[in-house]
Scaffold this active site. Structure first.
Site, short mmCIF file in Angstrom:
data_model
loop_
_atom_site.label_atom_id
_atom_site.label_comp_id
_atom_site.label_asym_id
_atom_site.label_seq_id
_atom_site.Cartn_x
_atom_site.Cartn_y
_atom_site.Cartn_z
N GLU A 6 0.81 -1.22 0.00
CA GLU A 6 0.00 0.00 0.00
C GLU A 6 0.85 1.27 0.00
OE1 GLU A 6 -3.57 0.11 2.36
OE2 GLU A 6 -3.40 -2.03 2.79
N HIS B 174 1.80 5.01 -0.45
CA HIS B 174 1.03 6.26 -0.49
C HIS B 174 1.96 7.43 -0.82
CE1 HIS B 174 -2.91 4.75 0.56
NE2 HIS B 174 -2.38 4.02 1.53
N GLU C 259 1.85 1.84 3.77
CA GLU C 259 0.90 1.84 4.88
C GLU C 259 0.98 0.58 5.74
OE1 GLU C 259 -3.83 2.79 5.75
OE2 GLU C 259 -3.00 3.10 3.73
#
Length: 300
Positions: free
Chosen positions: A274, A276, A291
């Protein structure tokens, strides 16, 4: 930063998956600064991997995007308790209320006027906060536009994305707003950056990278994987950007000239990490917040 081959990607664990590293920025102290969106912490990471974490007054405040300010501190948005946070390089934190209730601040960036500018996802407003904590808000001509990321442009204005209004916005330091609709329906712009001459942004809904000139001309460049869900973007030099593909677990690289673009994407070592926020670090490498609990260092 023009990689002739695949870059070297190293992952550094900074938290467990419950903390949620999300935003990342290079600080004035030669370190990387992170938001932990789920645990309510701000962290300082040196380029050799030393980590200090600072708890905020509310563990559920959801710190999101972080950016260096003109006062030598880092400023960040708190989307859950609708405040703007500030942390000094020695870890001292404070927070300032946003006047509009339930504003949902998200993106934040230093403006050319010595203040910080931020987006309000829930109220169709752009905010300005001085280093003393005084907030002014400016209405946008949208309803449910979901203002997202923001950056200072090369023209002395601030540029921002409107995720649900499918547009790029420009606001002057006096508060005058212009909106530029995107050609692709449902593009869903999120991250935005300036390369010193134009603005680059990601389209999470359409799987494209966009470029907008300061006179409003827009170009779009499809990614190899249109379902990759690009999230954040940072310019390394004129016509060169790096971005995260949240939906595909990759880091992407774009170089552009004469209306065309070359795009390459690189898998992250850990699956479903994840990615970001992304920034250019003080060491010249790219750093991305994952994340699931790590930071990726990308050495071109």
């Amino acid at each position: 930063m023009h990689p002739a081959k695949a870059p070297t990607i190293t992952e550094i664990s900074v938290a467990d998956e419950e903390a949620g590293p999300y935003g990342i920025a290079a600080g004035p102290d030669g370190a990387l600064w992170l938001t932990f969106v789920h645990s309510g912490h701000i962290a300082r990471l040196t380029t050799d991997g030393a980590l200090d974490a600072y708890s905020l007054d509310s563990p559920t405040c959801r710190p999101m995007v972080i950016a260096p300010g003109p006062d030598g501190a880092l400023w960040f948005t708190r989307s859950q308790d609708h405040r703007i946070g500030r942390v000094t390089t020695d870890g001292t934190t404070e927070a300032f209320d946003v006047p509009s209730p339930d504003s949902g601040p998200y993106g934040i960036a230093a403006g050319p006027d010595g203040a910080m500018w931020f987006t309000e996802m829930n109220t169709d407003r752009i905010g300005r906060i001085t280093v003393q904590g005084e907030v002014t808000e400016f209405d946008l001509s949208t309803e449910g536009g979901f203002a997202s990321a923001i950056v200072a442009g090369p023209d002395g204005a601030l540029w921002f994305t409107l995720n649900q209004a499918n547009a790029i916005g420009r606001i002057t330091t006096e508060g005058d707003v212009t909106l530029y609709p995107l050609p692709t329906p449902g593009a869903g712009p999120v991250g935005i950056t300036s390369d010193g001459g134009a603005l680059w942004f990601v389209e999470i809904g359409a799987g494209q990278i966009g470029r907008i000139s300061t006179d409003g001309g827009i170009e779009e460049f499809p990614l190899p994987d249109r379902g990759a869900k690009p999230h954040a973007i940072v310019a390394a030099s004129a016509g060169e950007c790096w971005f995260t593909e949240w939906g595909a677990n990759r880091i992407g690289h774009l170089t552009a000239s004469d209306g065309s673009a070359r795009i390459a994407v690189y898998d992250l070592p850990s699956p479903s990490s994840e990615p970001h926020g992304i920034t250019v670090g003080p060491d010249g490498a790219l750093w991305a917040a994952l994340e699931t609990g790590s930071v990726a260092r990308v050495e071109p």
